[in-house]
Design a protein around this motif. Structure first.
Motif, short mmCIF file in Angstrom:
data_model
loop_
_atom_site.label_atom_id
_atom_site.label_comp_id
_atom_site.label_asym_id
_atom_site.label_seq_id
_atom_site.Cartn_x
_atom_site.Cartn_y
_atom_site.Cartn_z
N ALA A 246 -6.41 15.54 -6.40
CA ALA A 246 -5.53 16.18 -5.85
C ALA A 246 -5.69 16.34 -4.49
CB ALA A 246 -5.10 17.68 -6.55
N HIS A 247 -6.98 16.68 -3.79
CA HIS A 247 -6.94 16.84 -2.46
C HIS A 247 -7.14 15.49 -1.60
CE1 HIS A 247 -11.22 16.09 -4.15
NE2 HIS A 247 -11.51 15.72 -3.04
N GLU A 248 -7.00 14.46 -2.43
CA GLU A 248 -7.20 12.91 -1.82
C GLU A 248 -5.85 12.23 -1.71
OE1 GLU A 248 -11.65 11.74 -3.72
OE2 GLU A 248 -9.60 11.32 -4.72
N LEU A 249 -4.80 13.11 -2.07
CA LEU A 249 -3.48 12.45 -1.82
C LEU A 249 -3.02 12.42 -0.30
CD1 LEU A 249 -1.46 14.05 -5.01
CD2 LEU A 249 -3.14 11.97 -4.79
N GLU A 250 -2.21 11.24 -0.09
CA GLU A 250 -1.48 11.17 1.40
C GLU A 250 -0.01 11.40 0.99
OE1 GLU A 250 -2.86 7.55 2.87
OE2 GLU A 250 -4.49 7.43 1.49
N GLN A 251 0.27 12.02 2.18
CA GLN A 251 1.69 12.23 2.56
C GLN A 251 2.72 10.90 2.64
OE1 GLN A 251 2.77 15.28 5.30
NE2 GLN A 251 5.05 14.83 5.39
N GLY A 252 3.82 11.08 1.93
CA GLY A 252 4.33 9.74 1.88
C GLY A 252 4.17 8.73 0.76
N ARG A 253 2.83 8.74 0.21
CA ARG A 253 2.74 7.96 -0.64
C ARG A 253 3.41 8.43 -2.19
NH1 ARG A 253 -1.62 4.37 0.71
NH2 ARG A 253 -0.93 3.51 -1.31
N THR A 254 3.38 7.41 -3.11
CA THR A 254 3.82 7.40 -4.34
C THR A 254 2.80 7.18 -5.31
OG1 THR A 254 6.07 6.67 -3.92
CG2 THR A 254 5.32 6.58 -6.30
N TYR A 255 2.52 8.19 -6.47
CA TYR A 255 1.51 7.93 -7.55
C TYR A 255 2.21 8.20 -8.73
CZ TYR A 255 -1.42 8.84 -3.39
OH TYR A 255 -1.92 8.93 -2.10
N SER A 256 1.41 7.89 -9.87
CA SER A 256 1.81 7.95 -11.25
C SER A 256 0.50 9.09 -11.68
CB SER A 256 1.48 6.81 -12.03
OG SER A 256 1.86 6.93 -13.30
#
Length: 562
Positions: free
Chosen positions: A376-386
């Motif tokens: 969770a703390h590694e996510l980047e703004q604007g990116r899409t994830y599953s």
């Protein structure tokens, strides 16, 4: 009225401690997620599934967890679920299974999700701060009862071969038991409605209680088309409903089912447990509103908020749902699945906020599927994830199949916009047609050809024993047939821009897109989804449905119209 205020104040106060813990966790998502992982490890240690995993007892960190536990899907946990259904203990989690919740996918196939006390606690860790934020940020919601949509359970409720209950009758079942009596008293519609065996009867009885409730403050539904269909039914049965309100009776305009429910109850038995007192003043208001165009503000002057799905394909249904609710604020829901809750809406956040205290989350990058999933703390703004989900209910690294995009951060926690299903791909002959591609094509094509996007538009496969399979476009429109044919050709051209689809067409393995006019598309779509095993509240609008047979269904429903 005073009673509702006091009860809602009690309810808000009861949610405050959990809301405070959630607010603190938003600033430290890595720490909150570490606590979630520890809770999941405790719940699943020394079970059938984890005893199969070498070294699981030594797992402590997120990286060790990823290394020791393979990702799972509905198919990979199917055998363990079947064991649980037969009564085998400690298969997925050390806690006993309290009940199973059926979950219908877009294909209509039902999954059974085990619900434990630990999983319910994790749901409440998200629902409590959401409810607290609603009541504290919008004080008008504390001024009257609320409606939270109830799906009729009907014949799907029962028990497994091992005697474990299947299904719950009310959404309040996801809250702690001590709060359920409070919730029942602030709901405008009694939970008993969920025992009614069919959607149309449930809808009529729901409307009786809603129209009777002048102080209604909140309408919460899942699919926006659920609200549209509810108001369509009010317009269709308005005069009958006014007569019933005037007389203090309730006569759903459907024939009673001759077969009893599994519990031995029919419609009359369920209705006998509800109170229907005379409400002549509300009958008069309803008649006046029906004459003046059925605007909700005239029926419910204190209605302050609509809560519904507003993302992905549900976005197309929001505007039709709001036509009769002009001037009333809309709040989009977060991403909540039967398996767990991913995000919750908070006023002031750029998108629903990750339920950082509920479950342990991982996020796959679709552009790099072989890379280690992010935390969770590694996510980047604007990116899409599953989304991958691990819960105290025993699902470990479970692929939900939902795509989300990071819209920003609330404090340090990611805010996620639901984009749709990652696994909604139809592949009849190798064409690999994705729902996201179909949505893009419909959004670009239909307004150009038809002037606007119709209230109902869907693509689905059709099998023909005398010809190659093909896709059919189902449209609800009053335009002449020539426009439908033009729309089908335009969509065919756009789909042929995709390599796999074009190749299947060139080989003759796939026929061209054709179009079929439908009436009351959303209503008949809902009816078939229910026939395929879904609950009304679980049904999501879709631009691409992978199940065949829709031509026959819509044609049959059209022929049955009076």
């Amino acid at each position: 009225m005073l009673t509702s205020r006091r009860l809602l104040s009690v309810l808000m106060a009861a949610q405050a401690p959990s809301a405070l813990l959630f607010r603190r966790a938003l600033t430290r998502p890595e720490h909150a997620q570490s606590e979630c992982l520890s809770r999941v490890l405790r719940a699943t240690r020394d079970t059938v599934q984890t005893n199969r995993l070498s070294g699981f007892s030594r797992v402590r960190t997120a990286r060790e967890f990823q290394d020791a536990v393979p990702m799972s899907t509905p198919d990979t946990v199917h055998a363990d679920i079947e064991s649980l259904k037969s009564g085998v203990p400690s298969v997925l989690t050390r806690e006993p299974v309290a009940r199973f919740e059926p979950s219908g996918g877009s294909s209509g196939a039902s999954k059974y999700i085990p619900v434990t006390r630990g999983l319910l606690d994790e749901f409440h860790r998200a629902l409590a701060p959401m409810l607290f934020d609603l009541l504290s940020s919008r004080p008008a919601l504390r001024e009257g009862p609320s409606y939270w949509s109830i799906s009729p359970i009907g014949r799907k409720q029962g028990r497994t071969a091992g005697g474990i209950p299947v299904g719950s009758v009310e959404d309040s079942a996801y809250f702690p038991s001590f709060l359920q009596p409070v919730l029942a008293r602030v709901f405008a519609v009694p939970g008993t409605v969920a025992h009614l065996p069919d959607v149309e009867t449930c809808r009529y009885v729901t409307l009786w209680f809603l129209v009777a409730c002048e102080e209604l403050a909140l309408l919460s539904v899942w699919n926006p088309s659920f609200l549209t269909l509810l108001m369509d039914a009010l317009e269709r049965h308005g005069e009958r409903l006014a007569e019933d309100l005037e007389r203090g009776v309730c006569r759903p305009p459907v024939d009673p089912h001759p077969d009893p429910l599994p519990e031995g109850e029919g419609i009359g038995t369920v209705l006998s447990r509800m109170r229907f007192g005379p409400r002549p003043e509300r009958a008069a208001v309803l008649r006046e509103v029906l004459r003046s165009g059925l605007q909700a503000r005239l029926l419910w002057p204190r209605l302050a908020l609509l809560s519904m799905w507003t993302d992905a394909q549900a976005a197309h249904s929001v505007e039709p749902a709001c036509r009769r609710f002009q001037g009333i604020e809309v709040q989009g829901k977060g991403l909540l699945a039967t398996e767990g809750v991913v995000s919750l809406p908070l006023f002031g956040a750029p998108a629903p906020v990750l339920a950082v205290r509920s479950h342990f989350f991982e996020f796959l990058d679709p552009e790099h599927p072989d890379a280690r999933p992010r935390l969770a703390h590694e996510l980047e703004q604007g990116r899409t994830y599953s989304v991958l989900l691990s819960t105290s209910g025993g699902l470990l690294r479970y692929q939900l199949g939902d795509l989300v995009r990071v819209e920003g951060f609330h404090h340090a926690t990611p805010c996620l916009r639901f984009l749709g299903r990652a696994d909604s791909v139809c592949d009849l002959v190798g064409e690999k047609l994705a729902a996201t591609r179909v949505s893009t094509v419909l959004d670009a094509t239909l307004p150009t050809v038809l002037g606007r996007r119709p209230p109902f538009a869907m693509v689905a496969p059709e099998w023909n024993p005398q010809a190659p399979p093909a896709y059919r476009l189902f449209l609800e429109t009053d335009l002449p047939d020539v426009h439908l044919e033009e729309a089908a050709r335009a969509i065919e051209r756009a789909l042929c821009e995709g390599y796999h689809y074009r190749y299947a067409r060139e080989l003759g393995q796939l026929g061209p897109v054709s179009a079929l006019r439908v009436t009351e598309g959303a209503r008949h779509y809902e009816a078939r989804c229910i026939a395929l095993g879904q609950r009304a509240g679980d049904i999501k609008p879709t631009d691409l449905h992978r199940q065949a047979g829709w031509s026959a269904w819509f044609s049959q429903q059209g022929a049955m119209r009076p």
